[in-house]
Structure formats: structure tokens, C-alpha cells
Write a protein that holds these residues in place. Structure first.
Motif, PDB file in Angstrom:
ATOM      1  N   LEU A  35       0.876  -1.168   0.000  1.00 46.55           N
ATOM      2  CA  LEU A  35       0.000   0.000   0.000  1.00 46.55           C
ATOM      3  C   LEU A  35       0.910   1.213   0.000  1.00 46.55           C
ATOM      4  O   LEU A  35       1.634   1.451   0.964  1.00 46.55           O
ATOM      5  CB  LEU A  35      -0.904   0.016   1.229  1.00 46.55           C
ATOM      6  N   ARG A  36       0.916   1.944  -1.079  1.00 46.12           N
ATOM      7  CA  ARG A  36       1.815   3.098  -1.188  1.00 46.12           C
ATOM      8  C   ARG A  36       1.001   4.381  -1.349  1.00 46.12           C
ATOM      9  O   ARG A  36      -0.102   4.388  -1.902  1.00 46.12           O
ATOM     10  CB  ARG A  36       2.782   2.940  -2.358  1.00 46.12           C
ATOM     11  N   TYR A  37       1.583   5.452  -0.835  1.00 44.78           N
ATOM     12  CA  TYR A  37       0.989   6.779  -0.992  1.00 44.78           C
ATOM     13  C   TYR A  37       1.787   7.568  -2.013  1.00 44.78           C
ATOM     14  O   TYR A  37       3.013   7.432  -2.101  1.00 44.78           O
ATOM     15  CB  TYR A  37       0.944   7.499   0.349  1.00 44.78           C
ATOM     16  N   GLU A  38       1.083   8.368  -2.790  1.00 47.93           N
ATOM     17  CA  GLU A  38       1.710   9.194  -3.815  1.00 47.93           C
ATOM     18  C   GLU A  38       1.209  10.627  -3.693  1.00 47.93           C
ATOM     19  O   GLU A  38       0.074  10.867  -3.281  1.00 47.93           O
ATOM     20  CB  GLU A  38       1.393   8.648  -5.209  1.00 47.93           C
ATOM     21  N   VAL A  39       2.065  11.568  -4.069  1.00 48.99           N
ATOM     22  CA  VAL A  39       1.743  12.992  -3.976  1.00 48.99           C
ATOM     23  C   VAL A  39       2.064  13.665  -5.304  1.00 48.99           C
ATOM     24  O   VAL A  39       2.900  13.198  -6.082  1.00 48.99           O
ATOM     25  CB  VAL A  39       2.524  13.660  -2.839  1.00 48.99           C
ATOM     26  N   LEU A  41       1.751  17.905  -7.278  1.00 47.16           N
ATOM     27  CA  LEU A  41       1.172  19.227  -7.403  1.00 47.16           C
ATOM     28  C   LEU A  41      -0.043  19.134  -8.321  1.00 47.16           C
ATOM     29  O   LEU A  41      -0.094  18.257  -9.196  1.00 47.16           O
ATOM     30  CB  LEU A  41       2.188  20.213  -7.989  1.00 47.16           C
ATOM     31  N   PRO A  42      -1.046  19.980  -8.144  1.00 46.38           N
ATOM     32  CA  PRO A  42      -2.206  19.933  -9.036  1.00 46.38           C
ATOM     33  C   PRO A  42      -1.781  20.025 -10.502  1.00 46.38           C
ATOM     34  O   PRO A  42      -1.058  20.945 -10.898  1.00 46.38           O
ATOM     35  CB  PRO A  42      -3.020  21.155  -8.607  1.00 46.38           C
ATOM     36  N   GLY A  43      -2.194  19.017 -11.286  1.00 49.71           N
ATOM     37  CA  GLY A  43      -1.822  18.968 -12.690  1.00 49.71           C
ATOM     38  C   GLY A  43      -0.443  18.408 -12.954  1.00 49.71           C
ATOM     39  O   GLY A  43      -0.019  18.327 -14.114  1.00 49.71           O
ATOM     40  N   GLY A  44       0.270  17.982 -11.910  1.00 47.71           N
ATOM     41  CA  GLY A  44       1.629  17.473 -12.051  1.00 47.71           C
ATOM     42  C   GLY A  44       1.677  15.963 -12.238  1.00 47.71           C
ATOM     43  O   GLY A  44       0.768  15.350 -12.792  1.00 47.71           O
ATOM     44  N   VAL A  45       2.746  15.363 -11.719  1.00 48.75           N
ATOM     45  CA  VAL A  45       3.002  13.930 -11.885  1.00 48.75           C
ATOM     46  C   VAL A  45       3.047  13.271 -10.518  1.00 48.75           C
ATOM     47  O   VAL A  45       3.662  13.809  -9.584  1.00 48.75           O
ATOM     48  CB  VAL A  45       4.338  13.693 -12.641  1.00 48.75           C
ATOM     49  N   TRP A  46       2.440  12.094 -10.390  1.00 49.04           N
ATOM     50  CA  TRP A  46       2.452  11.370  -9.122  1.00 49.04           C
ATOM     51  C   TRP A  46       3.863  10.911  -8.778  1.00 49.04           C
ATOM     52  O   TRP A  46       4.600  10.443  -9.642  1.00 49.04           O
ATOM     53  CB  TRP A  46       1.534  10.152  -9.185  1.00 49.04           C
ATOM     54  N   GLY A  47       4.229  11.034  -7.503  1.00 51.52           N
ATOM     55  CA  GLY A  47       5.527  10.580  -7.037  1.00 51.52           C
ATOM     56  C   GLY A  47       5.487  10.310  -5.553  1.00 51.52           C
ATOM     57  O   GLY A  47       4.450  10.447  -4.904  1.00 51.52           O
ATOM     58  N   ALA A  62      -3.905   6.878  -2.381  1.00 53.04           N
ATOM     59  CA  ALA A  62      -3.460   5.576  -1.890  1.00 53.04           C
ATOM     60  C   ALA A  62      -3.616   4.553  -3.007  1.00 53.04           C
ATOM     61  O   ALA A  62      -4.673   4.485  -3.645  1.00 53.04           O
ATOM     62  CB  ALA A  62      -4.272   5.153  -0.674  1.00 53.04           C
ATOM     63  N   VAL A  63      -2.552   3.751  -3.222  1.00 55.28           N
ATOM     64  CA  VAL A  63      -2.522   2.778  -4.315  1.00 55.28           C
ATOM     65  C   VAL A  63      -2.064   1.432  -3.757  1.00 55.28           C
ATOM     66  O   VAL A  63      -1.067   1.368  -3.036  1.00 55.28           O
ATOM     67  CB  VAL A  63      -1.556   3.231  -5.431  1.00 55.28           C
ATOM     68  N   VAL A  64      -2.771   0.359  -4.102  1.00 52.08           N
ATOM     69  CA  VAL A  64      -2.410  -0.962  -3.595  1.00 52.08           C
ATOM     70  C   VAL A  64      -2.097  -1.898  -4.759  1.00 52.08           C
ATOM     71  O   VAL A  64      -2.691  -1.793  -5.837  1.00 52.08           O
ATOM     72  CB  VAL A  64      -3.547  -1.555  -2.714  1.00 52.08           C
ATOM     73  N   SER A  65      -1.116  -2.792  -4.555  1.00 51.51           N
ATOM     74  CA  SER A  65      -0.747  -3.798  -5.553  1.00 51.51           C
ATOM     75  C   SER A  65      -0.553  -5.147  -4.881  1.00 51.51           C
ATOM     76  O   SER A  65      -0.042  -5.236  -3.761  1.00 51.51           O
ATOM     77  CB  SER A  65       0.556  -3.411  -6.278  1.00 51.51           C
ATOM     78  N   PHE A  66      -0.941  -6.215  -5.574  1.00 48.84           N
ATOM     79  CA  PHE A  66      -0.746  -7.578  -5.086  1.00 48.84           C
ATOM     80  C   PHE A  66       0.660  -8.036  -5.420  1.00 48.84           C
ATOM     81  O   PHE A  66       1.126  -7.892  -6.553  1.00 48.84           O
ATOM     82  CB  PHE A  66      -1.767  -8.508  -5.734  1.00 48.84           C
ATOM     83  N   THR A  67       1.368  -8.592  -4.433  1.00 53.27           N
ATOM     84  CA  THR A  67       2.735  -9.070  -4.639  1.00 53.27           C
ATOM     85  C   THR A  67       2.893 -10.532  -4.222  1.00 53.27           C
ATOM     86  O   THR A  67       4.002 -11.051  -4.224  1.00 53.27           O
ATOM     87  CB  THR A  67       3.735  -8.211  -3.837  1.00 53.27           C
ATOM     88  N   PHE A 256       3.775  -1.131   3.898  1.00 51.90           N
ATOM     89  CA  PHE A 256       3.335   0.247   3.728  1.00 51.90           C
ATOM     90  C   PHE A 256       4.475   1.118   3.222  1.00 51.90           C
ATOM     91  O   PHE A 256       5.592   1.058   3.733  1.00 51.90           O
ATOM     92  CB  PHE A 256       2.806   0.803   5.054  1.00 51.90           C
ATOM     93  N   GLN A 257       4.178   1.952   2.240  1.00 51.53           N
ATOM     94  CA  GLN A 257       5.162   2.859   1.655  1.00 51.53           C
ATOM     95  C   GLN A 257       4.592   4.275   1.710  1.00 51.53           C
ATOM     96  O   GLN A 257       3.641   4.599   1.000  1.00 51.53           O
ATOM     97  CB  GLN A 257       5.470   2.455   0.216  1.00 51.53           C
ATOM     98  N   GLY A 258       5.167   5.105   2.573  1.00 54.93           N
ATOM     99  CA  GLY A 258       4.653   6.448   2.781  1.00 54.93           C
ATOM    100  C   GLY A 258       5.106   7.428   1.714  1.00 54.93           C
ATOM    101  O   GLY A 258       6.000   7.157   0.911  1.00 54.93           O
ATOM    102  N   ALA A 259       4.465   8.604   1.716  1.00 52.36           N
ATOM    103  CA  ALA A 259       4.845   9.713   0.842  1.00 52.36           C
ATOM    104  C   ALA A 259       5.187  10.916   1.712  1.00 52.36           C
ATOM    105  O   ALA A 259       4.609  11.107   2.790  1.00 52.36           O
ATOM    106  CB  ALA A 259       3.714  10.057  -0.119  1.00 52.36           C
TER     107      ALA A 259
END
Length: 286
Positions: A35-39, A41-47, A62-67, A256-259
Motif C-alpha cells: 500500500l503506497r501513498y503518492e503525492v 502538485l495539481p496537474g503534475g506527476v504522481w511521485g 493511496a494505491v495498492v498492488s498484489f505481490t 506500507f510505503q509512505g509519501a
């Protein structure tokens, strides 16, 4: 407004150590999801990290992936509480950190497009995966251990009625958590967007430099022992072929992977802002 003075080095170290020690999934074999969080700027790129000035807005999700190794075909259910660490809660209005407005029932589930775009939204909340049109979410503020929280200043996203921090420090539980559930049997196990929100930094210059981290802890997830049973193993579920969110049988632990959001004074203040950026960049490379 007064805010406790923290040296930049101590601020960065505290944010890193507190969450690296506490935001670790409890034993569950195998650990089969991130479960990772991404941030952005408005109109920018997720990171995974971003630097802003006081008063500026950041979109986050919040984005989740099966591993895992089991034959999952889609999300089952994940109960979780996003937490923003090291926020400015002292004051009011634009003088404190804010979240975006939550979308109100009865139609409060965001679309897949709203989960992907970095454009600012009028309202926020769960993306695609959700049920219960009467669900109201709220950003609960905690400072100085209020309502069972650990020491520090936080904004915790949970049900509006879930005023208490989750265990072991508080009396709240996973029953108060945001429930991302796949009741429509939607296929897909990678980069599944569950949640969108915005963070609007306090415009108080005295509240910077400051590092805000967004993350989740295992204590807000579903327990194998239920609310009161003895088994404290935390897990989420994934669905095998033919299963839905309520019947999903694949249980996994979560990494968990924070931003990070670094708030610095106006660049015109010069060397202070530069020093913070350098320290932050070194931390991200470590």
C-alpha cells in the motif's frame, strides 16, 4: 501562532524512524501486497515526495498492488486509515493544515478517472471500491496524545464517528477504518487506486521548515481475531476467480510505503530553504 521548534536534522530523523518502526505489517505469511501513498502538485506527476511552500496545495492518493504468489484476480477488501504525521494543528483557518472536502453521501465514490488525474477535485474520498452510501469520512485531528493518539500532531482519516485512535495506544479499532471493498468483482491486482485527497499546507511561516509524512499503520487494518478476539494478526483480502469483496479468501499482510511533503519557507529566504532541501534529498537517497 506558536509551534514547537524542531531542528531540521531532528525533524527528518524523527519522521523516518517513527514510521519505519511503527508502519510495518504484523506477521502474516506471506506479505502479499504493498500500500503506497503518492503525492503531486495539481496537474503534475504522481511521485513519492514533493517540496512546497507554506499555503500550497498537494494532491495525494493511496494505491495498492498484489505481490503474493496466490492466484488473485482482483481486490477483495482493505480496511485502513491514512495518517498525516507532523501536521500543523495549532490555530484555525489557513493557519493550520487542511484536507480537501470529503464527498457527501449518497453518491460519494469517486470515479476511476478521478483516481488517476492529479487535477484538484471539488470533493474527495474512496475511489471506485466502496459500498455503503451512508458512509461519512472525516479528518480527525490529534495533538499531544488526544483521543489515544501517540505523541505528536496528526490528521487521521477514518469514519466520522471514529474519533478514537486505533490500538494499541487508543480505543478505536479497524471498524472505524476506511473500507475499500470490491463488491463489483472488478479485475485487476496492480496499481489499484483506492483513495484520493488533498493537503493544503498552513500558511504560517513559523510552521516551516517541516516534513509531513502520509502513511498507514497495521493497527488500522482488519484483525484475524475480530474486534475482541485474541489473534492480532492484521490482513487484507484479495479475490480469486469467482469471488467478490465479501467472499474473497486470499489473506495477505501488507507492506506500507509512505509519501513525504516537505514544506519550506519562500525560496527568497535563501540558505535555510536550501539547507532543508539538501538534507531532505540525502534522506531520500539513504
Amino acid at each position: 501562532m506558536s509551534i514547537r521548534c524542531v531542528g531540521v536534522a531532528l525533524l527528518v530523523a524523527a519522521a523516518g524512524s517513527a514510521w519505519s518502526e511503527r508502519a510495518v505489517a504484523q506477521p502474516q505469511e506471506p506479505v502479499g501486497a504493498t500500500l503506497r501513498y503518492e503525492v503531486a502538485l495539481p496537474g503534475g506527476v504522481w511521485g513519492s515526495s514533493i517540496a512546497i511552500t507554506p499555503g500550497q496545495r498537494v494532491e495525494w492518493r493511496a494505491v495498492v498492488s498484489f505481490t503474493g504468489s496466490q492466484p488473485a484476480v482482483g481486490l477483495g477488501s482493505l480496511l485502513f486509515q491514512p495518517v498525516l504525521f507532523n501536521v500543523d494543528n495549532a490555530g484555525a483557518g489557513s493557519g493550520v493544515d487542511q484536507l480537501g472536502t470529503f464527498r457527501a453521501p449518497p453518491n460519494n465514490i469517486l470515479s476511476a478517472f478521478e483516481g488517476q488525474t492529479t487535477d484538484s477535485l471539488a470533493t474527495y474520498g474512496r475511489v471506485v471500491y466502496g459500498t455503503g452510501t451512508n458512509v461519512n469520512l472525516l479528518g480527525h485531528r490529534h495533538s499531544g496524545g488526544s483521543n489515544g493518539a501517540p505523541p505528536g500532531d496528526f490528521i487521521r482519516v477514518a469514519l466520522a464517528a471514529g474519533t478514537q485512535w486505533y490500538g494499541p495506544s487508543g480505543s478505536g479499532s479497524f471498524a472505524d477504518s476506511v473500507n475499500a471493498i470490491n463488491n463489483s468483482s472488478i479485475a485487476g491486482t496492480q496499481d489499484v487506486v483506492l483513495f484520493r485527497q488533498a493537503f493544503i499546507a498552513s500558511d504560517d511561516l513559523l510552521a516551516s521548515p517541516r516534513l509531513v509524512r502520509i502513511n498507514t499503520e497495521a493497527g488500522s487494518m482488519r484483525r484475524a481475531g475480530g474486534v475482541s478476539g485474541s489473534d492480532d494478526t492484521r490482513f487484507m483480502t484479495w479475490a480469486a476467480a469467482g469471488e467478490s469483496g465479501t467472499t474473497a479468501s486470499i489473506r495477505v499482510g501488507v507492506e506500507f510505503q509512505g509519501a513525504d511533503i516537505l514544506i519550506v519557507p519562500n525560496p527568497a529566504t535563501g540558505m535555510l530553504a536550501l539547507g532543508v532541501l539538501v538534507a531532505w534529498a540525502r534522506r531520500r537517497r539513504a
